[in-house]
Design an enzyme around this catalytic site. Structure first.
Site, short mmCIF file in Angstrom:
data_model
loop_
_atom_site.label_atom_id
_atom_site.label_comp_id
_atom_site.label_asym_id
_atom_site.label_seq_id
_atom_site.Cartn_x
_atom_site.Cartn_y
_atom_site.Cartn_z
N GLU A 1 0.84 -1.19 0.00
CA GLU A 1 0.00 0.00 0.00
C GLU A 1 0.88 1.25 0.00
OE1 GLU A 1 -3.86 1.59 2.55
OE2 GLU A 1 -2.28 0.53 3.61
N LYS B 1 -10.01 0.78 -2.50
CA LYS B 1 -10.11 0.35 -1.10
C LYS B 1 -11.48 0.69 -0.53
CE LYS B 1 -7.53 0.88 3.27
NZ LYS B 1 -6.40 1.61 3.89
N CYS C 1 -5.08 -3.60 2.96
CA CYS C 1 -4.78 -3.23 4.35
C CYS C 1 -5.96 -3.40 5.31
CB CYS C 1 -4.22 -1.81 4.39
SG CYS C 1 -3.28 -1.42 5.90
#
Length: 275
Positions: free
Chosen positions: A45, A115, A157
């Site tokens: 990321e 995301k 993440c």
């Protein structure tokens, strides 16, 4: 793990505030890759820029096409597939997407995942308060892509804490799930490896987690510990600290045997609650 040549690499980085310097670091790292092809290279990321603040990252989003072209050229040069961690892409309302792009070895951008779960939390570290949603627009689409390595599911993440996303990826056929990350040290020490292992076991997928690690130019500290985990929950390889890469082979024969012997997806009783 198969004894054949590795076909997946996860690169651990300590990205700074300069996109150009981060791209130079990536370019140098790609010259050290295993020689076997096909090869999937996974970046963490915020690999492109780990800015001082959201406003600086938002400004970088305006140049996203330029860096996409550079990544495409690197894929062609090295004949690799590339999961480009995340990089900022323009969104509405003066925000950006944390976009995870997947390129093939011809340099084609095959898919992008934005995301979904944004990191708005309080952590007992030097940063203390994280408000990702201030400048980041949440995505909504579940993304699975065909590849020579298997069907690749994309996530990022903080997503790893939300198991329903991973069940949705598995239901769309994912066999390898990518989790590029920049975990904090505090949360990483407590939860990083258990969460990744759980996602691998429950989906019966390979999980590949390329991580940021170290003290960054912006003052942030990240946990690192890049991992590749098997569908049985075994840690195939790991890099607790430092800059470098790990590699492993995704053995789909082993994966399909695990799923035949223990068909957990067909036993799932709460499908109506999934994404």
């Amino acid at each position: 793990m198969s004894n054949s040549a590795p076909n997946i690499v996860a690169l651990q980085m300590c990205s700074g505030v300069s996109a150009e310097e981060n791209m130079q670091a990536l370019t140098q790292a790609l010259h050290t890759l295993p020689t076997a092809r096909p090869l999937l290279v996974c970046l963490p990321e915020a690999f492109l820029v780990f800015s001082n603040n959201g406003a600086a990252t938002l400004a970088m989003a305006k140049h996203s096409k330029y860096y996409q072209q550079q990544l495409s050229a690197l894929c062609i040069q090295h004949q690799i597939w590339l999961s480009a961690g995340t990089m900022p892409e323009p969104a509405q309302n003066n925000k950006y997407y944390a976009a995870s792009h997947l390129f093939n070895s011809q340099g084609e951008l095959l898919a992008s995942y934005n995301k979904i779960h944004l990191f708005d939390v309080t952590v007992a570290d030097t940063t203390a308060s994280y408000r990702e949603s201030e400048f980041t627009q949440a995505g909504s689409d579940v993304v699975v892509v065909d590849s020579p390595f298997g069907k690749i599911g994309l996530s990022v993440c903080y997503d790893v804490r939300f198991s329903s996303l991973y069940t949705a990826l598995a239901r769309q056929g994912a066999e390898i799930i990518l989790v590029p990350s920049a975990f904090t040290v505090v949360t990483g020490q407590a939860h990083w490896q258990p969460l990744l292992t759980a996602r691998a076991i429950e989906t019966q997928c390979y999980v590949v987690a390329a991580a940021q690690q170290g003290t960054h130019q912006n003052g942030r500290q990240t946990y690192g510990h890049s991992l590749i985990i098997s569908p049985w929950g075994e840690t195939l390889c790991e890099l607790p600290a430092g800059i470098g890469f790990i590699s492993a082979t995704a053995d789909l024969t082993q994966l399909h045997k695990i799923r035949r012997d223990m068909p957990v997806q067909s036993h799932q009783r709460f499908r109506e609650h999934l994404l």
